[in-house]
Scaffold this active site. Sequence first.
Site, PDB file in Angstrom:
ATOM      1  N   ILE A  30       0.624  -1.158   0.078  1.00 43.65           N
ATOM      2  CA  ILE A  30      -0.039   0.012  -0.206  1.00 43.65           C
ATOM      3  C   ILE A  30       0.769   1.234  -0.165  1.00 43.65           C
ATOM      4  O   ILE A  30       0.404   2.322  -0.325  1.00 43.65           O
ATOM      5  CB  ILE A  30      -0.833   0.115   1.290  1.00 43.65           C
ATOM      6  CG1 ILE A  30      -2.010   0.734   1.037  1.00 43.65           C
ATOM      7  CG2 ILE A  30      -0.230   0.439   2.489  1.00 43.65           C
ATOM      8  CD1 ILE A  30      -3.180   0.623   1.972  1.00 43.65           C
ATOM      9  N   ASN A  86      11.224  -9.134   7.069  1.00 42.31           N
ATOM     10  CA  ASN A  86      11.553  -8.478   8.340  1.00 42.31           C
ATOM     11  C   ASN A  86      10.916  -9.128   9.453  1.00 42.31           C
ATOM     12  O   ASN A  86       9.753 -10.024   9.392  1.00 42.31           O
ATOM     13  CB  ASN A  86      10.759  -7.224   8.355  1.00 42.31           C
ATOM     14  CG  ASN A  86      11.634  -6.067   7.244  1.00 42.31           C
ATOM     15  OD1 ASN A  86      12.702  -6.281   7.055  1.00 42.31           O
ATOM     16  ND2 ASN A  86      10.740  -5.143   6.825  1.00 42.31           N
ATOM     17  N   VAL A  95       3.812  -5.433  10.496  1.00 39.47           N
ATOM     18  CA  VAL A  95       2.643  -6.340  10.358  1.00 39.47           C
ATOM     19  C   VAL A  95       2.745  -7.774  10.771  1.00 39.47           C
ATOM     20  O   VAL A  95       3.868  -8.419   9.931  1.00 39.47           O
ATOM     21  CB  VAL A  95       1.941  -6.566   8.786  1.00 39.47           C
ATOM     22  CG1 VAL A  95       0.795  -7.409   8.763  1.00 39.47           C
ATOM     23  CG2 VAL A  95       1.503  -4.917   8.425  1.00 39.47           C
ATOM     24  N   HIS A  99       5.655 -11.976   5.578  1.00 41.31           N
ATOM     25  CA  HIS A  99       5.443 -11.571   4.241  1.00 41.31           C
ATOM     26  C   HIS A  99       6.661 -11.537   3.731  1.00 41.31           C
ATOM     27  O   HIS A  99       7.862 -10.943   4.344  1.00 41.31           O
ATOM     28  CB  HIS A  99       4.584 -10.136   4.012  1.00 41.31           C
ATOM     29  CG  HIS A  99       5.105  -9.166   5.083  1.00 41.31           C
ATOM     30  ND1 HIS A  99       4.659  -9.121   6.622  1.00 41.31           N
ATOM     31  CD2 HIS A  99       5.802  -8.306   4.894  1.00 41.31           C
ATOM     32  CE1 HIS A  99       5.059  -8.213   7.058  1.00 41.31           C
ATOM     33  NE2 HIS A  99       6.010  -7.589   6.232  1.00 41.31           N
ATOM     34  N   HIS A 101       8.819  -9.112   0.917  1.00 36.52           N
ATOM     35  CA  HIS A 101       8.652  -8.097   0.061  1.00 36.52           C
ATOM     36  C   HIS A 101       9.478  -8.262  -1.034  1.00 36.52           C
ATOM     37  O   HIS A 101      10.464  -8.648  -1.250  1.00 36.52           O
ATOM     38  CB  HIS A 101       9.407  -6.414   0.772  1.00 36.52           C
ATOM     39  CG  HIS A 101       8.688  -6.342   2.008  1.00 36.52           C
ATOM     40  ND1 HIS A 101       7.943  -5.176   1.965  1.00 36.52           N
ATOM     41  CD2 HIS A 101       8.903  -6.725   3.397  1.00 36.52           C
ATOM     42  CE1 HIS A 101       7.478  -4.812   3.442  1.00 36.52           C
ATOM     43  NE2 HIS A 101       7.940  -5.693   3.965  1.00 36.52           N
TER      44      HIS A 101
HETATM   45  P1  AMP Z   1       6.855  -4.729   7.587  1.00 37.89           P
HETATM   46  O1  AMP Z   1       7.667  -3.476   7.800  1.00 37.89           O
HETATM   47  O2  AMP Z   1       7.761  -5.795   6.883  1.00 37.89           O
HETATM   48  O3  AMP Z   1       5.961  -5.266   8.563  1.00 37.89           O
HETATM   49  O4  AMP Z   1       5.909  -4.259   6.135  1.00 37.89           O
HETATM   50  C1  AMP Z   1       4.609  -4.268   6.414  1.00 37.89           C
HETATM   51  C2  AMP Z   1       4.148  -3.545   4.988  1.00 37.89           C
HETATM   52  O5  AMP Z   1       2.765  -3.882   4.661  1.00 37.89           O
HETATM   53  C3  AMP Z   1       4.451  -2.252   5.098  1.00 37.89           C
HETATM   54  O6  AMP Z   1       5.446  -2.114   3.617  1.00 37.89           O
HETATM   55  C4  AMP Z   1       3.149  -1.377   4.533  1.00 37.89           C
HETATM   56  O7  AMP Z   1       3.287  -0.555   3.614  1.00 37.89           O
HETATM   57  C5  AMP Z   1       2.271  -2.478   4.086  1.00 37.89           C
HETATM   58  N1  AMP Z   1       1.003  -2.543   4.361  1.00 37.89           N
HETATM   59  C6  AMP Z   1       0.189  -2.368   5.515  1.00 37.89           C
HETATM   60  N2  AMP Z   1      -0.931  -2.405   5.242  1.00 37.89           N
HETATM   61  C7  AMP Z   1      -1.421  -2.881   4.016  1.00 37.89           C
HETATM   62  C8  AMP Z   1      -2.506  -3.167   3.220  1.00 37.89           C
HETATM   63  N3  AMP Z   1      -3.744  -3.060   3.679  1.00 37.89           N
HETATM   64  N4  AMP Z   1      -2.243  -3.511   1.913  1.00 37.89           N
HETATM   65  C9  AMP Z   1      -1.241  -3.541   1.685  1.00 37.89           C
HETATM   66  N5  AMP Z   1      -0.046  -3.364   2.188  1.00 37.89           N
HETATM   67  C10 AMP Z   1       0.074  -2.903   3.244  1.00 37.89           C
END
Ligand code: AMP
Length: 112
Positions: A30, A86, A95, A99, A101
């Site tokens: 996002i 991460n 989050v 995931h 990236h």
């Molecule tokens: P991290 O810091 O590795 O936990 O990355 C979490 C990522 O999730 C960040 O790059 C956010 O921009 C992304 N993110 C958070 N909410 C959403 C969402 N609803 N849809 C897509 N990406 C998201």
Amino acid sequence: MDCIFCKIASGEIKTNIAYQDETAVAFPDINPKAPVHLLIIPRKHIECIADLTVDEEKLMGHLVSIANKLAQQQGISKSGYRLVINCGPHGGQVVPHIHIHLLGGRQMGRLG
Ligand code: AMP
Ligand code: ZN
């Protein structure tokens, strides 16, 4: 479960799904940090890579394969790309659902 990525995986939160199958989903970040910035997640809620067991070895390999396929689709296979996972506060994880990236389309900085 009150997890934003579980809600994306279940379809409760709508997004542009870049890829999905029985065990994994990929969608755009996002807040993109590069021209190509996709997130690849397991459908299964696992908070952090530190929580992985041998049972998920195949699943994690599958997520990397998906990232490679998406990189190809996005036309960044030759120019190169970065996969980032991460974990935890010092890892910069925001989050708490695993995931990967997929970042590309620009020169990445050196780590450190
Ligand atoms: P991290 O810091 O590795 O936990 O990355 C979490 C990522 O999730 C960040 O790059 C956010 O921009 C992304 N993110 C958070 N909410 C959403 C969402 N609803 N849809 C897509 N990406 C998201
Ligand atoms: Zn989740």
